[in-house]
Design a protein around this motif. Structure first.
Motif, PDB file in Angstrom:
ATOM      1  N   TYR A 212      -5.130   6.288   4.713  1.00  0.00           N
ATOM      2  CA  TYR A 212      -5.419   4.875   4.433  1.00  0.00           C
ATOM      3  C   TYR A 212      -4.160   4.097   4.769  1.00  0.00           C
ATOM      4  O   TYR A 212      -3.071   4.411   4.273  1.00  0.00           O
ATOM      5  N   VAL A 213      -4.291   3.070   5.589  1.00  0.00           N
ATOM      6  CA  VAL A 213      -3.137   2.252   5.991  1.00  0.00           C
ATOM      7  C   VAL A 213      -3.447   0.793   5.675  1.00  0.00           C
ATOM      8  O   VAL A 213      -4.501   0.281   6.056  1.00  0.00           O
ATOM      9  N   GLY A 214      -2.529   0.122   4.992  1.00  0.00           N
ATOM     10  CA  GLY A 214      -2.723  -1.302   4.755  1.00  0.00           C
ATOM     11  C   GLY A 214      -2.315  -1.753   3.371  1.00  0.00           C
ATOM     12  O   GLY A 214      -1.546  -1.077   2.667  1.00  0.00           O
ATOM     13  N   ARG A 215      -2.854  -2.899   2.990  1.00  0.00           N
ATOM     14  CA  ARG A 215      -2.498  -3.541   1.730  1.00  0.00           C
ATOM     15  C   ARG A 215      -3.079  -2.780   0.544  1.00  0.00           C
ATOM     16  O   ARG A 215      -4.193  -2.289   0.592  1.00  0.00           O
ATOM     17  N   TRP A 216      -2.298  -2.708  -0.534  1.00  0.00           N
ATOM     18  CA  TRP A 216      -2.749  -2.081  -1.769  1.00  0.00           C
ATOM     19  C   TRP A 216      -3.194  -3.172  -2.732  1.00  0.00           C
ATOM     20  O   TRP A 216      -2.387  -3.999  -3.158  1.00  0.00           O
ATOM     21  N   SER A 217      -4.442  -3.178  -3.069  1.00  0.00           N
ATOM     22  CA  SER A 217      -4.949  -4.161  -4.030  1.00  0.00           C
ATOM     23  C   SER A 217      -6.241  -3.621  -4.624  1.00  0.00           C
ATOM     24  O   SER A 217      -6.845  -2.671  -4.113  1.00  0.00           O
ATOM     25  N   ALA A 218      -6.682  -4.251  -5.711  1.00  0.00           N
ATOM     26  CA  ALA A 218      -7.824  -3.737  -6.462  1.00  0.00           C
ATOM     27  C   ALA A 218      -9.094  -3.707  -5.625  1.00  0.00           C
ATOM     28  O   ALA A 218      -9.890  -2.763  -5.714  1.00  0.00           O
ATOM     29  N   GLU A 219      -9.313  -4.752  -4.795  1.00  0.00           N
ATOM     30  CA  GLU A 219     -10.568  -4.838  -4.060  1.00  0.00           C
ATOM     31  C   GLU A 219     -10.682  -3.782  -2.953  1.00  0.00           C
ATOM     32  O   GLU A 219     -11.773  -3.551  -2.417  1.00  0.00           O
ATOM     33  N   LYS A 220      -9.594  -3.101  -2.614  1.00  0.00           N
ATOM     34  CA  LYS A 220      -9.642  -2.049  -1.594  1.00  0.00           C
ATOM     35  C   LYS A 220     -10.180  -0.733  -2.152  1.00  0.00           C
ATOM     36  O   LYS A 220     -10.439   0.198  -1.389  1.00  0.00           O
ATOM     37  N   ARG A 221     -10.296  -0.626  -3.472  1.00  0.00           N
ATOM     38  CA  ARG A 221     -10.872   0.544  -4.142  1.00  0.00           C
ATOM     39  C   ARG A 221     -10.161   1.845  -3.738  1.00  0.00           C
ATOM     40  O   ARG A 221     -10.786   2.876  -3.489  1.00  0.00           O
ATOM     41  N   ILE A 222      -8.846   1.795  -3.711  1.00  0.00           N
ATOM     42  CA  ILE A 222      -8.070   2.978  -3.333  1.00  0.00           C
ATOM     43  C   ILE A 222      -8.214   4.072  -4.386  1.00  0.00           C
ATOM     44  O   ILE A 222      -8.225   5.264  -4.054  1.00  0.00           O
ATOM     45  N   ASP A 223      -8.319   3.675  -5.659  1.00  0.00           N
ATOM     46  CA  ASP A 223      -8.474   4.679  -6.716  1.00  0.00           C
ATOM     47  C   ASP A 223      -9.771   5.465  -6.526  1.00  0.00           C
ATOM     48  O   ASP A 223      -9.816   6.684  -6.740  1.00  0.00           O
ATOM     49  N   LEU A 224     -10.848   4.790  -6.114  1.00  0.00           N
ATOM     50  CA  LEU A 224     -12.112   5.476  -5.853  1.00  0.00           C
ATOM     51  C   LEU A 224     -11.966   6.444  -4.686  1.00  0.00           C
ATOM     52  O   LEU A 224     -12.476   7.577  -4.727  1.00  0.00           O
ATOM     53  N   LEU A 225     -11.276   6.026  -3.649  1.00  0.00           N
ATOM     54  CA  LEU A 225     -11.038   6.886  -2.487  1.00  0.00           C
ATOM     55  C   LEU A 225     -10.295   8.150  -2.906  1.00  0.00           C
ATOM     56  O   LEU A 225     -10.648   9.266  -2.482  1.00  0.00           O
ATOM     57  N   ILE A 226      -9.279   7.998  -3.744  1.00  0.00           N
ATOM     58  CA  ILE A 226      -8.501   9.152  -4.209  1.00  0.00           C
ATOM     59  C   ILE A 226      -9.387  10.107  -5.011  1.00  0.00           C
ATOM     60  O   ILE A 226      -9.318  11.334  -4.839  1.00  0.00           O
ATOM     61  N   GLN A 227     -10.211   9.564  -5.882  1.00  0.00           N
ATOM     62  CA  GLN A 227     -11.076  10.404  -6.708  1.00  0.00           C
ATOM     63  C   GLN A 227     -12.050  11.207  -5.855  1.00  0.00           C
ATOM     64  O   GLN A 227     -12.300  12.392  -6.127  1.00  0.00           O
ATOM     65  N   ILE A 242      -1.731   7.741   1.639  1.00  0.00           N
ATOM     66  CA  ILE A 242      -1.897   6.309   1.370  1.00  0.00           C
ATOM     67  C   ILE A 242      -0.614   5.605   1.800  1.00  0.00           C
ATOM     68  O   ILE A 242       0.445   5.786   1.191  1.00  0.00           O
ATOM     69  N   VAL A 243      -0.688   4.808   2.854  1.00  0.00           N
ATOM     70  CA  VAL A 243       0.486   4.152   3.425  1.00  0.00           C
ATOM     71  C   VAL A 243       0.308   2.642   3.315  1.00  0.00           C
ATOM     72  O   VAL A 243      -0.717   2.096   3.734  1.00  0.00           O
ATOM     73  N   GLY A 244       1.282   1.953   2.753  1.00  0.00           N
ATOM     74  CA  GLY A 244       1.195   0.502   2.641  1.00  0.00           C
ATOM     75  C   GLY A 244       2.051  -0.020   1.507  1.00  0.00           C
ATOM     76  O   GLY A 244       3.023   0.613   1.091  1.00  0.00           O
ATOM     77  N   ASP A 245       1.670  -1.182   0.987  1.00  0.00           N
ATOM     78  CA  ASP A 245       2.438  -1.787  -0.091  1.00  0.00           C
ATOM     79  C   ASP A 245       1.570  -2.808  -0.804  1.00  0.00           C
ATOM     80  O   ASP A 245       0.507  -3.200  -0.310  1.00  0.00           O
ATOM     81  N   ALA A 246       2.035  -3.234  -1.979  1.00  0.00           N
ATOM     82  CA  ALA A 246       1.309  -4.205  -2.784  1.00  0.00           C
ATOM     83  C   ALA A 246       2.193  -5.415  -3.046  1.00  0.00           C
ATOM     84  O   ALA A 246       3.425  -5.303  -3.109  1.00  0.00           O
ATOM     85  N   ALA A 247       1.565  -6.574  -3.205  1.00  0.00           N
ATOM     86  CA  ALA A 247       2.306  -7.782  -3.555  1.00  0.00           C
ATOM     87  C   ALA A 247       2.808  -7.725  -4.985  1.00  0.00           C
ATOM     88  O   ALA A 247       3.766  -8.402  -5.343  1.00  0.00           O
ATOM     89  N   ASP A 248       2.160  -6.923  -5.812  1.00  0.00           N
ATOM     90  CA  ASP A 248       2.515  -6.795  -7.223  1.00  0.00           C
ATOM     91  C   ASP A 248       3.140  -5.424  -7.441  1.00  0.00           C
ATOM     92  O   ASP A 248       2.530  -4.389  -7.153  1.00  0.00           O
TER      93      ASP A 248
END
Length: 525
Positions: A212-227, A242-248
């Protein structure tokens, strides 16, 4: 359509924040280049500019690095004077907080307006769907053309009645040419080095590598992907990078806790567009995304353009890239399904034979859509057929200032609410539910601890200026620099933000045993 020296006035969040995969800024950087090559004089007003041509930034203690514009009556007054000069042939705006008031202003002044939608605002965390849809509908009603990034999302906008003019359809762009991502010059050594990095510093030839490459945010559902990947690993050998970064920083910190080599590798740091990003794509066996938030899915398109297939969530944008659900570009699955792990394993089996040339050929056959010049031509032709009375124009200009003032008051009130809600939730966690629905955004915005709140607030006060873009952490420090051509970048290589595997002392070396607790925390968020 040739511009013949006419002026196009463009209001977008940014055209220079182009570090990393995907994003709206690289798209508009390319569009503006195409327009200028066709004779248009493009004047851009963005959030990250300085001086007069700047949309005021919405500076918030918990979102210090976002590109959100702040509504302001002063901005409307400034834009009104600029539009009155008379040399502007057309105005184009994207997803902004000021959409409605800018549309009212253009209607009042009598200048053609193109509304370009790149975000599904109804799915933003903490937002109210009907308000986002209503805002887009009002802006679209006052525009001469509505355009978005894919045919499927154009249909979504029509179904929501955002665009409902009789006999006219919402427009959509043709896929972009990813010429700025040349893959021919990437060596095997570069790919192997990057592949080792994505595997967490190891050489694992028997495992499939999903990235996964890109922005880290809630709407990307990265946690679901990991599960889903964790569950699939019981039956197959899969590594998810998981490659990227978050604004927060708190969102990034939460995600870093999932780091669990060799199955889950979390690498914080955006890849620089160009050879670095291409090497990340080419080092991956598949690009993956569980996001149901996309209007097109730029990352998957970029990866396919260099020859890498994708496994994506069934949804708008992605179904334009893989129309039949399975093609030489990859496979669509439902990551939210109970048997998503089985779908993922089957998708890997079905596409592991694909060659890079097969994927690139599939991209070349998908050219449906309009160029930005064609969109402008349609907007100008539609505007020439419409007319409105002086009275209605005056009312529109007056309402532009009223809406801007209301939104300004709303932003200030909401910022105060967030600060108070965070403190109340920190002191009295049992009251958190009573703060909903905005508490969804509160919980996502930052840690529920007074220490974190005050640390961020003090940092903002000490800056006494708008924060810069593309900040990247290196050894715990943020070192922004400003390069030529107004491009914000990092002082050193962005790629190596997180090199060593992270040992989580609170959970131990394995994240799996803490998985249920983590899933519960993410579900509450």
């Amino acid at each position: 359509m040739y511009g013949d020296g006419r002026v196009l006035f463009v209001c977008v969040p940014s055209v220079s924040d182009v570090t990393g995969a995907g994003g709206v800024a690289p798209r508009w950087r390319l569009y503006i280049k195409q327009l200028e090559e066709n004779g248009w004089r493009v004047e851009t007003w963005t959030v990250d500019k300085s001086g007069l041509e700047m949309l005021p930034r919405c500076v918030h203690p918990f979102y210090p690095k976002t590109l959100i514009d702040s509504p302001s009556p002063l901005l409307i007054w400034k834009l009104y004077h600029r539009l009155q000069i008379g040399d502007i042939a057309c105005v184009l705006i994207t997803d902004l907080f000021n959409d409605v008031n800018l549309a009212l202003l253009c209607y009042g002044v009598g200048i053609p307006l193109v509304f370009s939608v790149h975000t599904d605002g109804s799915k933003l965390p903490g937002g109210v769907p009907w308000i986002a849809t209503l805002s887009q509908a009002i802006t679209a009603r006052l525009s001469d053309a509505l355009v978005t990034t894919s045919k499927s999302f154009a249909k979504v906008l029509e179904e929501r009645q955002v665009w409902r003019r009789r006999g006219e359809r919402a427009l959509y762009y043709a896929p972009l040419n990813c010429s700025e991502l040349p893959y021919q010059n990437i060596t095997k050594a570069q790919i192997e080095t990057e592949r080792t990095r994505l595997f967490g510093g190891q050489i694992l030839k028997t495992r499939h590598l999903l990235t996964y490459v890109g922005r880290w945010s809630a709407e990307k559902r990265i946690d679901l992907l990991i599960q889903v990947v964790q569950k699939a690993n019981k039956k197959a050998s899969i590594t998810l990078a998981i490659v990227g970064d978050a604004a927060d920083d708190k969102v990034a910190a939460d995600l870093l806790q999932w780091h669990n080599p060799p199955s889950i590798i979390i690498l914080r740091g955006m890849r620089r567009r160009g050879p670095e990003l291409v090497a990340t794509y080419l080092a991956s066996d598949w690009i993956v995304s569980a996001s149901d938030f996309e209007t097109f899915g730029n990352v998957a398109h970029e990866a396919a353009s260099v020859g890498v297939p994708a496994i994506l969530q069934i949804g708008p944008g992605f179904i334009d890239q893989i129309p039949t659900g399975r093609s030489d570009r990859g496979v669509l699955i439902d990551f939210g399904h109970d048997k998503a792990d089985e779908q993922l394993i089957q998708a890997i089996r079905d596409t592991q034979h694909l060659r890079p040339q097969d994927v690139r050929n599939a991209v070349d056959t998908q050219k449906e859509g309009l160029g930005v010049q064609d969109v402008l031509a349609m907007a100008l032709s539609r505007h020439s057929l419409e007319s409105s009375s002086i009275f209605f124009r005056f009312v529109a200009i007056f309402n532009a200032f009223i809406v801007a003032s209301f939104l300004r008051a709303f932003c200030a009130t909401y910022a105060i609410y967030l600060s108070c809600a965070l403190m109340v939730s920190s002191l009295f966690p049992s009251l958190r539910k009573s703060l909903r629905p905005p508490s969804r955004r509160v919980r996502w915005a930052g840690a529920l601890s007074l220490r974190y709140i005050w640390r961020n607030q003090l940092k903002l006060w000490r800056q006494n200026s708008n924060p810069q873009l593309n900040l990247q952490q290196e050894h715990g420090q943020q070192t922004p620099t400003k390069e030529a051509e107004t491009l914000y970048s990092t002082r050193r290589r962005i790629a190596l933000a997180v090199e060593a595997p992270i040992h989580n002392s609170r959970r131990g070396t394995s994240i799996i045993h803490g998985g249920k607790k983590a899933v519960k925390e993410h579900a509450e968020r």
